[in-house]
Design an enzyme around this catalytic site. Structure first.
Site: not given
Ligand code: RIB
Ligand code: CA
Length: 309
Positions: A236
């Site tokens: 992500h």
């Molecule tokens: O939903 C994904 C996010 O939540 C990313 O930033 C992952 O590192 C968690 O923090």
């Protein structure tokens, strides 16, 4: 063209770690601030120090908020493991934090660095506190980009994404008062999966940094397979970095976005209003499309490159 000057606020975190390594190559990463999120602030801060030190990156790390504005502290250790870096062991950092005042660092850097791009890839607590301390912060930024939210769906609940869900009050402040904001939500990041092929490329590069990234990715792919049956893991946070440095790889539109704070089943939801086209008074750009193959390639190329320095 000179590289983008970037400050990353993060909660390492497996994908945060890969995002930091990516940013160190594709941008001029001027500083890192840490926040409670995937795991507690002691772990997220230690991980930021340890990952950058292993990669030979002398980038200052400033410790930030240890808890959300209102919620009790939460974590995503079931995803990222008890330490935040999965099952991966990494040498203890020998250097310490530059300060324990992430907010002051964000405000000072915005004043001293032209066209600074802040990229927030954890809960938005530090960013909200910075806006509370200096509401004129957005006037001094080149842009604010967050990994968080979703136009459709969620990953912690059916309607909420983790970074927003962890501190909805902070997200509400940032979406209302944060100025021009680019939202890189699950709509995009769930299209960017790194899998066995990328692990092989990273491991074959053979540097301590690329092998660390391969180990982190192996862990993330296994968790993704166990939890979702996917053949790859959504990295992500690196998407938010590339949305700043390679905007041509993403598509989106300005949309009104409201934060749900009270819903029994919807607290932490980013309510994206798709009804009325691109309103002139909306300062939030919601990304929805991505050239996934190019983004995946850029992430792996960047991590290999930064490890070869
Ligand atoms: O939903 C994904 C996010 O939540 C990313 O930033 C992952 O590192 C968690 O923090
Ligand atoms: Ca994160």
């Amino acid at each position: 063209m000179s590289p983008v000057r970037m400050l990353i606020d993060c909660d390492p975190g497996v994908d945060d770690a890969i995002a930091l390594l990516t940013a160190a190559h594709v941008a001029d990463l001027v500083g890192i601030t840490t926040v409670n999120g995937n795991v507690g602030i002691d772990h997220t801060t230690r991980n930021a120090l340890a990952v950058t030190e292993l990669a030979g990156l002398d980038i200052p790390v400033h410790r930030g908020a240890s808890r959300p504005l209102v919620n009790d502290p939460i974590d995503a250790s079931r995803i990222h493991g008890a330490t935040g870096l999965g099952s991966v062991t990494i040498p203890e950092p020998t250097r310490g934090i530059a300060s324990d005042d992430a907010v002051a660092f964000i405000l000072d850097t915005a004043r001293s660095v032209d066209d600074l791009r802040v990229v927030a890839i954890g809960p938005l607590t530090n960013i909200a506190l910075a806006l509370d301390a200096d509401p004129s912060l957005p006037d001094r930024l080149g842009g604010l980009t967050i990994m968080g939210g979703a136009a459709v769906g969620g990953n912690v609940t059916a309607t909420a994404e983790f970074n927003i869900w962890a501190d909805p009050e902070a997200a509400d402040v940032v979406f209302r008062l944060g100025g021009p904001l680019t939202m890189v939500g699950l709509d995009v990041t769930h299209q960017v999966l790194l899998g066995a092929r990328e692990c092989r490329r990273l491991r074959a590069a053979g540097t301590p940094t690329s092998v660390l990234a391969a180990d982190l990715l192996d862990y993330a792919v296994e968790r993704s397979r166990e939890m979702k049956g996917w053949d790859g893991a959504p990295i992500h946070d690196a998407c938010a970095v590339l949305a700043v440095t390679h905007p041509e790889l993403f598509g989106g539109a300005r949309r009104p976005v409201a934060l749900e704070l009270t819903g029994t089943h919807t607290r932490g939801m980013t309510v994206v209003d798709e009804r009325g086209g691109e309103p002139d008074d909306s300062h939030v750009t919601v990304l929805r499309s991505v050239d996934s193959r190019s983004v995946v390639r850029h992430i792996v190329d960047a991590v290999i490159a930064v490890g070869s320095n």
